[in-house]
Design a protein around this motif. Structure first.
Motif, PDB file in Angstrom:
ATOM      1  N   ASN A   1      34.724   8.241  -3.233  1.00  0.00           N
ATOM      2  CA  ASN A   1      33.928   7.017  -3.190  1.00  0.00           C
ATOM      3  C   ASN A   1      34.782   5.788  -3.504  1.00  0.00           C
ATOM      4  O   ASN A   1      34.617   4.730  -2.881  1.00  0.00           O
ATOM      5  CB  ASN A   1      32.758   7.104  -4.171  1.00  0.00           C
ATOM      6  CG  ASN A   1      31.683   8.070  -3.706  1.00  0.00           C
ATOM      7  OD1 ASN A   1      31.599   8.401  -2.520  1.00  0.00           O
ATOM      8  ND2 ASN A   1      30.853   8.544  -4.629  1.00  0.00           N
ATOM      9  N   ARG A   2      35.688   5.936  -4.460  1.00  0.00           N
ATOM     10  CA  ARG A   2      36.587   4.823  -4.785  1.00  0.00           C
ATOM     11  C   ARG A   2      37.524   4.525  -3.626  1.00  0.00           C
ATOM     12  O   ARG A   2      37.793   3.360  -3.320  1.00  0.00           O
ATOM     13  CB  ARG A   2      37.396   5.161  -6.040  1.00  0.00           C
ATOM     14  CG  ARG A   2      36.606   5.049  -7.338  1.00  0.00           C
ATOM     15  CD  ARG A   2      37.489   5.446  -8.511  1.00  0.00           C
ATOM     16  NE  ARG A   2      36.782   5.323  -9.788  1.00  0.00           N
ATOM     17  CZ  ARG A   2      37.237   5.786 -10.947  1.00  0.00           C
ATOM     18  NH1 ARG A   2      38.413   6.407 -10.978  1.00  0.00           N
ATOM     19  NH2 ARG A   2      36.544   5.632 -12.056  1.00  0.00           N
TER      20      ARG A   2
ATOM     21  N   GLU B   1      37.173  -0.432   2.234  1.00  0.00           N
ATOM     22  CA  GLU B   1      36.229  -1.433   2.728  1.00  0.00           C
ATOM     23  C   GLU B   1      36.779  -2.849   2.580  1.00  0.00           C
ATOM     24  O   GLU B   1      36.416  -3.753   3.332  1.00  0.00           O
ATOM     25  CB  GLU B   1      34.891  -1.312   1.989  1.00  0.00           C
ATOM     26  CG  GLU B   1      34.072  -0.103   2.407  1.00  0.00           C
ATOM     27  CD  GLU B   1      32.817   0.091   1.551  1.00  0.00           C
ATOM     28  OE1 GLU B   1      32.661  -0.675   0.568  1.00  0.00           O
ATOM     29  OE2 GLU B   1      32.021   0.990   1.873  1.00  0.00           O
TER      30      GLU B   1
ATOM     31  N   LYS C   1      35.601   2.671  -1.010  1.00  0.00           N
ATOM     32  CA  LYS C   1      35.326   1.302  -1.451  1.00  0.00           C
ATOM     33  C   LYS C   1      36.568   0.425  -1.330  1.00  0.00           C
ATOM     34  O   LYS C   1      36.488  -0.733  -0.912  1.00  0.00           O
ATOM     35  CB  LYS C   1      34.825   1.303  -2.893  1.00  0.00           C
ATOM     36  CG  LYS C   1      34.335  -0.054  -3.372  1.00  0.00           C
ATOM     37  CD  LYS C   1      33.677   0.049  -4.734  1.00  0.00           C
ATOM     38  CE  LYS C   1      33.144  -1.309  -5.179  1.00  0.00           C
ATOM     39  NZ  LYS C   1      32.484  -1.227  -6.513  1.00  0.00           N
TER      40      LYS C   1
END
Length: 231
Positions: free
Chosen positions: A199-200, A206, A203
């Motif tokens: 998830n990191r 992104e 992110k």
């Protein structure tokens, strides 16, 4: 680290190529005196020469002939001319490849790597250090990802996860396989920690518009999508 002599009189193009090749850990040098290219070549002793056909004083064919009189260094021609005789002439003079301008940088890198691998016989199985992914340069040594939107620095776990996913691009990598790889690399990681790290990673990506290319396949694992270049 390979040394490349880039014989190009277009200053803007020269520095653009030099900057991009530096991201792949190539040392790029230019020519100061286009009337005495061979002297600078002899002093530098490059591992590869990239040469434009249209140059001041004498054209690239002339300098290729001169270099070939005393060196078998690999030579790649660049040209904005589209006449087939240019390609034929370059091959007859002993060039190793020919690239038509304008060119996609990924094509230039691929041709440079192919020529160096063929001439110097370095292994294609050497540890992956650099990779182009959806228009971004991924540097596994520096733990960075860079494209036109910017540059990000990833943690050791994040870059390693990205490396595993890119080695299996457009394929699902199971959570179990990821955890096994991380464990074998002495990166002790739990199931929950893996979720947090992925998830990191997404992110962070992104931030430079790449987050959508890391997909979660529920119940299966993760996938790094890779788009085919349309250029």
């Amino acid at each position: 680290m390979f040394k490349i002599l880039l014989i190009e009189d277009d200053v803007t193009l020269f520095y653009e190529i030099k900057e991009r090749l530096a991201q792949w850990s190539y040392e790029v040098y230019g020519v100061m005196d286009f009337s005495n290219v061979v002297k600078e070549f002899s002093e530098l002793k490059p591992d590869l020469v990239i040469i434009d056909i249209q140059l001041p004083k004498f054209d690239g064919f002339h300098w290729c002939r001169m270099i070939r009189t005393h060196s078998t260094v690999p030579i790649i021609f660049l040209s904005s001319r589209d006449h087939p005789t240019d390609m034929v002439m370059s091959m007859q003079l002993g060039a190793d490849d020919f690239i038509q301008k304008p060119f996609h940088f990924d094509v230039l890198i691929a041709k440079i790597q192919a020529v160096l691998r063929r001439v110097y016989n370095y292994s294609v199985e050497q540890p992956l250090q650099l990779r182009v992914w959806n228009g971004a340069n991924v540097d596994f040594l520096k733990s960075t990802v860079q494209n036109g939107a910017g540059i990000i620095e990833l943690s050791k776990n994040e870059i390693y996860i990205l490396k595993i996913l890119l080695e299996n691009s457009n394929q699902i990598v199971s959570r179990e396989e990821l955890m096994k790889e991380l464990w074998n690399d002495d990166r002790f990681i739990s199931d929950n920690t893996l979720t947090v790290n992925v998830n990191r990673l997404r992110k962070r990506l992104e931030e430079i518009d790449l987050g959508q290319f890391i997909e979660t396949k529920v119940g299966l694992g993760y996938m790094a999508k890779e788009q085919e270049s349309t250029e």
